[in-house]
Each structure stands twice: as C-alpha cells, then as structure tokens.
Design a protein around this motif. Structure first.
Motif, PDB file in Angstrom:
ATOM      1  N   THR A  16       0.835  -1.197   0.000  1.00  0.00           N
ATOM      2  CA  THR A  16       0.000   0.000   0.000  1.00  0.00           C
ATOM      3  C   THR A  16       0.869   1.247   0.000  1.00  0.00           C
ATOM      4  O   THR A  16       2.011   1.244   0.472  1.00  0.00           O
ATOM      5  CB  THR A  16      -0.951   0.025   1.205  1.00  0.00           C
ATOM      6  OG1 THR A  16      -0.186  -0.019   2.425  1.00  0.00           O
ATOM      7  CG2 THR A  16      -1.919  -1.148   1.170  1.00  0.00           C
ATOM      8  N   LEU A  17       0.313   2.317  -0.531  1.00  0.00           N
ATOM      9  CA  LEU A  17       1.013   3.599  -0.556  1.00  0.00           C
ATOM     10  C   LEU A  17      -0.001   4.718  -0.726  1.00  0.00           C
ATOM     11  O   LEU A  17      -1.192   4.469  -0.953  1.00  0.00           O
ATOM     12  CB  LEU A  17       2.064   3.646  -1.659  1.00  0.00           C
ATOM     13  CG  LEU A  17       1.645   3.950  -3.112  1.00  0.00           C
ATOM     14  CD1 LEU A  17       2.883   4.101  -3.996  1.00  0.00           C
ATOM     15  CD2 LEU A  17       0.725   2.904  -3.682  1.00  0.00           C
ATOM     16  N   ASP A  18       0.460   5.944  -0.585  1.00  0.00           N
ATOM     17  CA  ASP A  18      -0.380   7.107  -0.865  1.00  0.00           C
ATOM     18  C   ASP A  18       0.436   8.122  -1.631  1.00  0.00           C
ATOM     19  O   ASP A  18       1.660   8.035  -1.694  1.00  0.00           O
ATOM     20  CB  ASP A  18      -0.945   7.708   0.427  1.00  0.00           C
ATOM     21  CG  ASP A  18       0.132   8.311   1.322  1.00  0.00           C
ATOM     22  OD1 ASP A  18       0.662   9.386   0.981  1.00  0.00           O
ATOM     23  OD2 ASP A  18       0.453   7.700   2.360  1.00  0.00           O
ATOM     24  N   ALA A  19      -0.254   9.074  -2.243  1.00  0.00           N
ATOM     25  CA  ALA A  19       0.404  10.066  -3.091  1.00  0.00           C
ATOM     26  C   ALA A  19       0.595  11.391  -2.385  1.00  0.00           C
ATOM     27  O   ALA A  19       0.962  12.380  -3.020  1.00  0.00           O
ATOM     28  CB  ALA A  19      -0.414  10.264  -4.366  1.00  0.00           C
ATOM     29  N   VAL A  20       0.391  11.426  -1.065  1.00  0.00           N
ATOM     30  CA  VAL A  20       0.367  12.696  -0.334  1.00  0.00           C
ATOM     31  C   VAL A  20       1.707  13.022   0.315  1.00  0.00           C
ATOM     32  O   VAL A  20       2.180  14.157   0.267  1.00  0.00           O
ATOM     33  CB  VAL A  20      -0.739  12.692   0.734  1.00  0.00           C
ATOM     34  CG1 VAL A  20      -0.783  14.028   1.473  1.00  0.00           C
ATOM     35  CG2 VAL A  20      -2.088  12.387   0.100  1.00  0.00           C
ATOM     36  N   GLY A  21       2.339  12.038   0.940  1.00  0.00           N
ATOM     37  CA  GLY A  21       3.527  12.329   1.740  1.00  0.00           C
ATOM     38  C   GLY A  21       4.722  11.459   1.385  1.00  0.00           C
ATOM     39  O   GLY A  21       4.858  10.947   0.266  1.00  0.00           O
ATOM     40  N   GLY A  22       5.586  11.252   2.387  1.00  0.00           N
ATOM     41  CA  GLY A  22       6.839  10.544   2.173  1.00  0.00           C
ATOM     42  C   GLY A  22       6.691   9.065   1.903  1.00  0.00           C
ATOM     43  O   GLY A  22       7.637   8.426   1.432  1.00  0.00           O
ATOM     44  N   VAL A  23       5.522   8.478   2.205  1.00  0.00           N
ATOM     45  CA  VAL A  23       5.320   7.052   1.946  1.00  0.00           C
ATOM     46  C   VAL A  23       5.470   6.749   0.452  1.00  0.00           C
ATOM     47  O   VAL A  23       5.928   5.671   0.076  1.00  0.00           O
ATOM     48  CB  VAL A  23       3.939   6.596   2.470  1.00  0.00           C
ATOM     49  CG1 VAL A  23       3.599   5.195   1.982  1.00  0.00           C
ATOM     50  CG2 VAL A  23       3.935   6.618   3.988  1.00  0.00           C
ATOM     51  N   TRP A  24       5.081   7.683  -0.395  1.00  0.00           N
ATOM     52  CA  TRP A  24       5.225   7.483  -1.837  1.00  0.00           C
ATOM     53  C   TRP A  24       6.688   7.221  -2.188  1.00  0.00           C
ATOM     54  O   TRP A  24       7.011   6.248  -2.889  1.00  0.00           O
ATOM     55  CB  TRP A  24       4.705   8.702  -2.592  1.00  0.00           C
ATOM     56  CG  TRP A  24       4.796   8.560  -4.089  1.00  0.00           C
ATOM     57  CD1 TRP A  24       5.821   8.948  -4.901  1.00  0.00           C
ATOM     58  CD2 TRP A  24       3.819   7.952  -4.944  1.00  0.00           C
ATOM     59  NE1 TRP A  24       5.551   8.639  -6.208  1.00  0.00           N
ATOM     60  CE2 TRP A  24       4.329   8.025  -6.254  1.00  0.00           C
ATOM     61  CE3 TRP A  24       2.571   7.370  -4.723  1.00  0.00           C
ATOM     62  CZ2 TRP A  24       3.633   7.530  -7.353  1.00  0.00           C
ATOM     63  CZ3 TRP A  24       1.865   6.873  -5.808  1.00  0.00           C
ATOM     64  CH2 TRP A  24       2.404   6.953  -7.108  1.00  0.00           C
ATOM     65  N   ARG A  25       7.577   8.073  -1.722  1.00  0.00           N
ATOM     66  CA  ARG A  25       8.995   7.906  -2.046  1.00  0.00           C
ATOM     67  C   ARG A  25       9.550   6.629  -1.423  1.00  0.00           C
ATOM     68  O   ARG A  25      10.321   5.892  -2.041  1.00  0.00           O
ATOM     69  CB  ARG A  25       9.757   9.142  -1.543  1.00  0.00           C
ATOM     70  CG  ARG A  25      11.242   9.164  -1.855  1.00  0.00           C
ATOM     71  CD  ARG A  25      11.578   8.998  -3.310  1.00  0.00           C
ATOM     72  NE  ARG A  25      10.652   9.725  -4.171  1.00  0.00           N
ATOM     73  CZ  ARG A  25      10.420   9.431  -5.441  1.00  0.00           C
ATOM     74  NH1 ARG A  25      11.023   8.405  -5.996  1.00  0.00           N
ATOM     75  NH2 ARG A  25       9.571  10.142  -6.147  1.00  0.00           N
ATOM     76  N   TYR A  26       9.154   6.352  -0.178  1.00  0.00           N
ATOM     77  CA  TYR A  26       9.594   5.124   0.496  1.00  0.00           C
ATOM     78  C   TYR A  26       9.199   3.901  -0.324  1.00  0.00           C
ATOM     79  O   TYR A  26      10.013   3.006  -0.584  1.00  0.00           O
ATOM     80  CB  TYR A  26       8.967   5.054   1.889  1.00  0.00           C
ATOM     81  CG  TYR A  26       9.037   3.681   2.532  1.00  0.00           C
ATOM     82  CD1 TYR A  26      10.143   3.310   3.291  1.00  0.00           C
ATOM     83  CD2 TYR A  26       7.989   2.762   2.390  1.00  0.00           C
ATOM     84  CE1 TYR A  26      10.208   2.054   3.887  1.00  0.00           C
ATOM     85  CE2 TYR A  26       8.059   1.513   2.979  1.00  0.00           C
ATOM     86  CZ  TYR A  26       9.162   1.153   3.722  1.00  0.00           C
ATOM     87  OH  TYR A  26       9.226  -0.084   4.292  1.00  0.00           O
ATOM     88  N   ALA A  27       7.935   3.838  -0.725  1.00  0.00           N
ATOM     89  CA  ALA A  27       7.428   2.660  -1.417  1.00  0.00           C
ATOM     90  C   ALA A  27       8.116   2.460  -2.763  1.00  0.00           C
ATOM     91  O   ALA A  27       8.512   1.331  -3.111  1.00  0.00           O
ATOM     92  CB  ALA A  27       5.915   2.778  -1.604  1.00  0.00           C
ATOM     93  N   LEU A  28       8.292   3.525  -3.516  1.00  0.00           N
ATOM     94  CA  LEU A  28       8.894   3.376  -4.839  1.00  0.00           C
ATOM     95  C   LEU A  28      10.374   3.048  -4.755  1.00  0.00           C
ATOM     96  O   LEU A  28      10.879   2.216  -5.519  1.00  0.00           O
ATOM     97  CB  LEU A  28       8.659   4.642  -5.668  1.00  0.00           C
ATOM     98  CG  LEU A  28       7.387   4.602  -6.532  1.00  0.00           C
ATOM     99  CD1 LEU A  28       6.125   4.411  -5.694  1.00  0.00           C
ATOM    100  CD2 LEU A  28       7.270   5.843  -7.394  1.00  0.00           C
ATOM    101  N   ASP A  29      11.079   3.684  -3.826  1.00  0.00           N
ATOM    102  CA  ASP A  29      12.502   3.374  -3.681  1.00  0.00           C
ATOM    103  C   ASP A  29      12.701   1.934  -3.220  1.00  0.00           C
ATOM    104  O   ASP A  29      13.603   1.224  -3.697  1.00  0.00           O
ATOM    105  CB  ASP A  29      13.156   4.337  -2.694  1.00  0.00           C
ATOM    106  CG  ASP A  29      13.378   5.731  -3.285  1.00  0.00           C
ATOM    107  OD1 ASP A  29      13.141   5.917  -4.499  1.00  0.00           O
ATOM    108  OD2 ASP A  29      13.776   6.637  -2.529  1.00  0.00           O
ATOM    109  N   LEU A  30      11.865   1.476  -2.280  1.00  0.00           N
ATOM    110  CA  LEU A  30      11.971   0.093  -1.813  1.00  0.00           C
ATOM    111  C   LEU A  30      11.630  -0.874  -2.941  1.00  0.00           C
ATOM    112  O   LEU A  30      12.325  -1.878  -3.150  1.00  0.00           O
ATOM    113  CB  LEU A  30      11.054  -0.128  -0.616  1.00  0.00           C
ATOM    114  CG  LEU A  30      11.046  -1.544  -0.022  1.00  0.00           C
ATOM    115  CD1 LEU A  30      12.448  -1.958   0.420  1.00  0.00           C
ATOM    116  CD2 LEU A  30      10.068  -1.622   1.152  1.00  0.00           C
ATOM    117  N   ALA A  31      10.576  -0.596  -3.675  1.00  0.00           N
ATOM    118  CA  ALA A  31      10.180  -1.472  -4.782  1.00  0.00           C
ATOM    119  C   ALA A  31      11.283  -1.590  -5.818  1.00  0.00           C
ATOM    120  O   ALA A  31      11.498  -2.665  -6.401  1.00  0.00           O
ATOM    121  CB  ALA A  31       8.896  -0.957  -5.420  1.00  0.00           C
TER     122      ALA A  31
END
Length: 372
Positions: A16-31
């Motif tokens: 899961t991810l969202d487009a609002v905060g830092g989770v977006w960058r975390y998720a894509l970099d980890l992926a």
C-alpha cells in the motif's frame, strides 16, 4: 493468476502507498530494490489520486491499482475505513499475492487473509498528538488508536524507521510484538555542481509537526536567503502563512532534489519526525544540516549536523548563521553527513526487508502447498 503461477523463485508482493507524503517515495525506492530480488510489486493506492507523473513513476516499477478508500488520518470517522480490509483482501486474491506490506497499521485491522502481513509505521496520529500537542489523541479520534492497535496485533512483523519512533509507538500503544527497526534509505545521487549560498527546507508545511513557523520566523535573522518548498495548505483546510522566506510551493520530487542539490545548507525544524527523509536526502546531496534537536535526529545525525531548539527561531537562525559564516565548518559537516548517509543505503534497507520476507514466506508456502 495465483502466487504459485509466478516464475520460479519470484514472489508477488502487495504494497500500500499514498500520493500525499513521504510514503510514496519510500514505497517506490523500496520497490526498485526489491525488483532485483525477484519480488514483483503490486501497488495499492489509497487517499487522493496521484498525479500523472507519479502514476508513470509507479507503473515503471510495478502494477498500480487505486482503491476507493481514504487514508486513516484523512478520514472523518471510522466508518469511512470499513471497506479497506475487503478491498485489500479482494486485491490479494485477484493478483495472486504471496505477502502483504502495509504502510499504515490501521490497514491491517480486520484483514482476513491467509498470507503474511508486514506493516510499517511511518507515523501515526496517536504519536503525533503525543509529540506535537503533548497530550493523548482527542476522544473523537480514539478510533485511530483502536484500529492501529488492532493492526499491530494482526501483523506478522511490525517495522519502524528508527529506534526513537519504535519507542514512541510502544509508549503510546503498549508492547508491540515483533517490532523491528529498518531504517529508511534514499536513491538521491550527490550533485556535481557547486553549492550556492542559500538555505533550503522541504516539507508539508501545513502540518504543525513540520514546524515551518519556526523556520519562517528565523528567516528574518538569517544572513542567507531561506527557500522553502512544499505545500502550506493542507487537505483539511490547514494553512501556514510563509511571510519571511522564498516559498516555492509544492514541487515534484525531481524539482525539490534539484534545489536541494544547489543549497549549501538544508534545515529541518520538525518537532515530529519518525525518520526524516528530507534530512537523509540533504545529506546525500552534500548539504550541511541544521536540524531540530529531537530524539530521532540525534539518533541518526549526532556529530554530523548542528542542532537547534525547535521552539526557538533565534536558536535556529544562530545555528544557520554559524554555518553560513564558517565555510570550513560547513564543508566538514556536509562531508560528515554524507558519510553518515552511507549507513542508510537502499541496499541495507532492502537486505533487512528481504530477511523479514524470507522468514515469513517459507512456512506460508509450505502450508499452502500442503493444503493444495
């Protein structure tokens, strides 16, 4: 398609991810790192929809599915989140998922699936209130506490990005079984060009936890221009006037990194940072750091930054001016920060996460094979 139909040795992950905060960058970099470990990622987005640029970025790494459900911290009440468990469970079944990686603990509450669930607490309303407001979450938001607690109890592994945030979580919620610290990482490449004489800061400035008011107040007493990037109007009507800085508004990640790469000094006045990705990106950008004196930043950047009282604009201005007036110290701290940043690498993060996946998946695969 089922998980067992994947190529030999590959795994299919729902994140899961969202487009609002830092989770977006975390998720894509980890992926990005997981792909080299034969992990196929399906992104499940919640909350406001991503921009066209964000969509292209995610789809370059995996399949992107946007679910019609809010993020917990943007929901008006618990009822708005009731569809979330079924939406995730249905996607798990449809996509043949082997393991679920949730970036909000509440998303695991009531989730009825038979595969391992890993959750990451990047931040939460309960610890935000404890830190920023100094009191418990209000009565009408107690459902946030309850859903997060249920999520922690449901998970097979719980990750926090720092020891400081892990401690805050256990202070707020009580003991959390299976808690582990896996620090965040950044793919930002150090810039090649010369540094320029300005101070840069990036954040969601409408969030009181980012404490933009202190940096805006400090700017009147800073020798160099202060440039702040990021939205100062929030999704629920929050607003922070920025009167003494050069406000660039909300920028893309590439635009933000380009500005950061030019700045000789990067400041973060945050009072609530479970990790603080902007500080890591600044360190990798060879900028000298001026950080709020909070437990997370001390844990990660002690002896590699200058620290200032986040409640005192004059203290922040003094620390910034000390660096702006002392080139040697500025360059020494920039190199110290870059050296420290090499401990928080994508390779280390992916290795730690893969170790957790490996521990959870074999037993699950064995049980599923026996059942079939």
């Amino acid at each position: 398609m089922t998980g067992r139909d994947n190529p030999v040795g590959s795994r299919r992950l729902l994140m899961t991810l969202d487009a609002v905060g830092g989770v977006w960058r975390y998720a894509l970099d980890l992926a990005s790192g997981l792909r080299s470990n034969r992990v196929d990622v399906v992104f499940a987005g919640l909350g406001p929809k991503p921009s066209a640029e964000q969509t292209r970025e995610a789809e370059a790494l995996g399949k992107l599915v946007w679910l019609d459900a809010p993020l917990d911290w943007m929901a008006e009440d618990e009822r708005a989140l009731r569809p979330v468990p079924d939406l995730i469970a249905n996607l798990v079944e449809r996509e043949g998922i082997d393991l679920v990686h949730l970036n909000l603990p509440s998303q695991a509450a009531g989730l009825a699936i038979e595969i391992p669930v890993v959750i990451v607490s990047h931040s939460c309303v309960v610890t935000w209130f404890a830190t920023v407001r100094g009191h418990a979450v209000p009565d009408d938001w107690q459902w946030q506490f309850r859903l997060n607690r249920q999520g922690f109890d449901r998970a097979d592994a719980v990750l926090a990005p720092s020891r400081s945030h892990a401690a805050s979580l256990q202070q707020a919620y009580g003991p959390i079984s299976g808690m582990q610290v896996v620090r965040n990482a950044s793919l930002v490449e150090p810039p090649r060009g010369p540094k320029e004489n300005f101070v840069f800061a990036a954040g969601r400035w409408w969030d009181d936890g980012k404490n933009g008011v202190v940096l805006d107040g400090a700017a009147n007493h800073v020798d160099w221009p202060v440039v702040m990037a990021g939205a100062n109007r929030g999704p629920n009507g929050q607003y922070l006037p920025l009167e003494n800085v050069q406000s660039r508004g909300e920028l893309s990640h590439d635009q933000t990194m380009a500005l950061m790469g030019r700045a000789a000094i990067v400041a973060s006045p945050s009072v609530y940072e479970p990790f603080g990705l902007a500080a890591l990106e600044a360190a990798r950008s060879r900028s000298a750091l001026v950080l709020a004196d909070i437990p997370t930043y001390r844990e990660l950047w002690d002896r590699a930054a200058l620290f200032a009282d986040p409640h005192d604009p004059q203290a922040f201005a003094g620390a910034i001016n000390r660096l702006s007036r002392d080139r040697r110290l500025r360059e020494e701290l920039a190199e110290a920060a870059l050296s420290r940043a090499r401990h928080y690498t994508p390779e280390a993060q992916v290795a730690a996460v893969m170790q957790i996946y490996d521990r959870l998946l074999p037993a699950n695969h064995h049980a599923r094979t026996a059942a079939e």
